[in-house]
Design a protein around this motif. Structure first.
Motif, PDB file in Angstrom:
ATOM      1  N   PRO A  98       0.832  -1.200   0.000  1.00  0.00           N
ATOM      2  CA  PRO A  98       0.000   0.000   0.000  1.00  0.00           C
ATOM      3  C   PRO A  98       0.872   1.257   0.000  1.00  0.00           C
ATOM      4  CG  PRO A  98      -0.675  -1.530   1.732  1.00  0.00           C
ATOM      5  CD  PRO A  98       0.622  -2.027   1.182  1.00  0.00           C
ATOM      6  N   GLU A 129      -1.207   7.028  -0.630  1.00  0.00           N
ATOM      7  CA  GLU A 129      -2.577   7.455  -0.928  1.00  0.00           C
ATOM      8  C   GLU A 129      -3.520   6.266  -1.125  1.00  0.00           C
ATOM      9  OE1 GLU A 129      -2.252  10.219  -4.177  1.00  0.00           O
ATOM     10  OE2 GLU A 129      -0.719  11.356  -3.118  1.00  0.00           O
ATOM     11  N   GLY A 130      -3.175   5.113  -0.539  1.00  0.00           N
ATOM     12  CA  GLY A 130      -4.022   3.944  -0.627  1.00  0.00           C
ATOM     13  C   GLY A 130      -3.891   3.171  -1.933  1.00  0.00           C
ATOM     14  N   LYS A 131      -3.147   3.714  -2.861  1.00  0.00           N
ATOM     15  CA  LYS A 131      -2.945   3.057  -4.144  1.00  0.00           C
ATOM     16  C   LYS A 131      -1.771   2.081  -4.008  1.00  0.00           C
ATOM     17  CE  LYS A 131      -2.296   4.327  -8.981  1.00  0.00           C
ATOM     18  NZ  LYS A 131      -2.041   5.429  -9.903  1.00  0.00           N
ATOM     19  N   GLU A 132      -1.911   0.878  -4.603  1.00  0.00           N
ATOM     20  CA  GLU A 132      -0.831  -0.100  -4.486  1.00  0.00           C
ATOM     21  C   GLU A 132       0.392   0.344  -5.275  1.00  0.00           C
ATOM     22  OE1 GLU A 132      -1.236  -4.525  -3.777  1.00  0.00           O
ATOM     23  OE2 GLU A 132      -0.909  -4.433  -5.942  1.00  0.00           O
ATOM     24  N   LEU A 133       1.540   0.248  -4.624  1.00  0.00           N
ATOM     25  CA  LEU A 133       2.817   0.606  -5.223  1.00  0.00           C
ATOM     26  C   LEU A 133       3.566  -0.679  -5.546  1.00  0.00           C
ATOM     27  CD1 LEU A 133       4.962   2.860  -5.829  1.00  0.00           C
ATOM     28  CD2 LEU A 133       5.684   2.607  -3.450  1.00  0.00           C
TER      29      LEU A 133
END
Length: 175
Positions: free
Chosen positions: A69, A72-76
């Motif tokens: 995670p 900004e909550g977006k998967e990296l």
């Protein structure tokens, strides 16, 4: 080809380029005899963040992506794994929950190794614990670097020693 024979052949094909290179021929034969062959289709979830592990995987064929995670909550996506790489070792070896999501980027064939498979080998080859600790801590350092900026080399080296002790304690109640 029977599944067990295929798994053994695949492990023998990749072990020299993996963390298993510290094993001798007898130990790799022992591990290969008990390895399970697992196939994943493109897009399949191999490992889910937060789950407790019963196994680790070595990639025989294919390509996996590791995601954590982001801010900004977006998967990296923090790593791409290829044949010879291992994944899932940290939670298997320490008993901690999975630290990332792992998906098959393409159809992939993995060799599954369980705690019961590898414990006898750790007993006879403590160098493997140090080698795996090094891989884990360098990967963690890389992930932290992506999220927060560079990590200190001395800190990673200190963490390798601490992790090796944690693995010894989890497997053998030593350390």
């Amino acid at each position: 080809i029977p599944i067990a024979t295929d798994a053994k052949r695949r492990l023998l094909d990749i072990y020299r380029s993996s963390i298993l290179k510290v094993l001798d021929d007898h130990q790799i034969q022992q591990l290969a005899a008990n390895a399970n062959l697992v196939r994943f289709e493109a897009g399949d979830q191999v490992i889910t963040l937060g789950e407790h592990a019963q196994s680790m995987y070595f990639i025989s064929e294919g390509h996996l992506e590791v995601g954590i995670p982001g801010k900004e909550g977006k998967e990296l996506i923090v790593a791409s794994l290829w044949p010879g790489d291992c994944v899932g070792e940290m939670s298997l070896l320490t008993g901690e929950p999975r630290s990332a999501n792992v998906r098959a980027k393409i159809n992939s064939t993995l060799l599954e190794i369980t705690k019961a498979n590898i414990a006898p080998i750790f007993e006879s080859n403590p160098d493997l614990i140090e080698e795996i600790s090094t891989v884990i801590e360098r990967r963690k350092g890389h992930n932290q670097n992506l999220l927060n900026g560079a990590s200190e080399v001395e800190e990673v080296e200190k963490n390798i020693k601490a992790l090796a002790k944690k693995i010894l304690k989890f497997f053998f109640n030593k350390g």
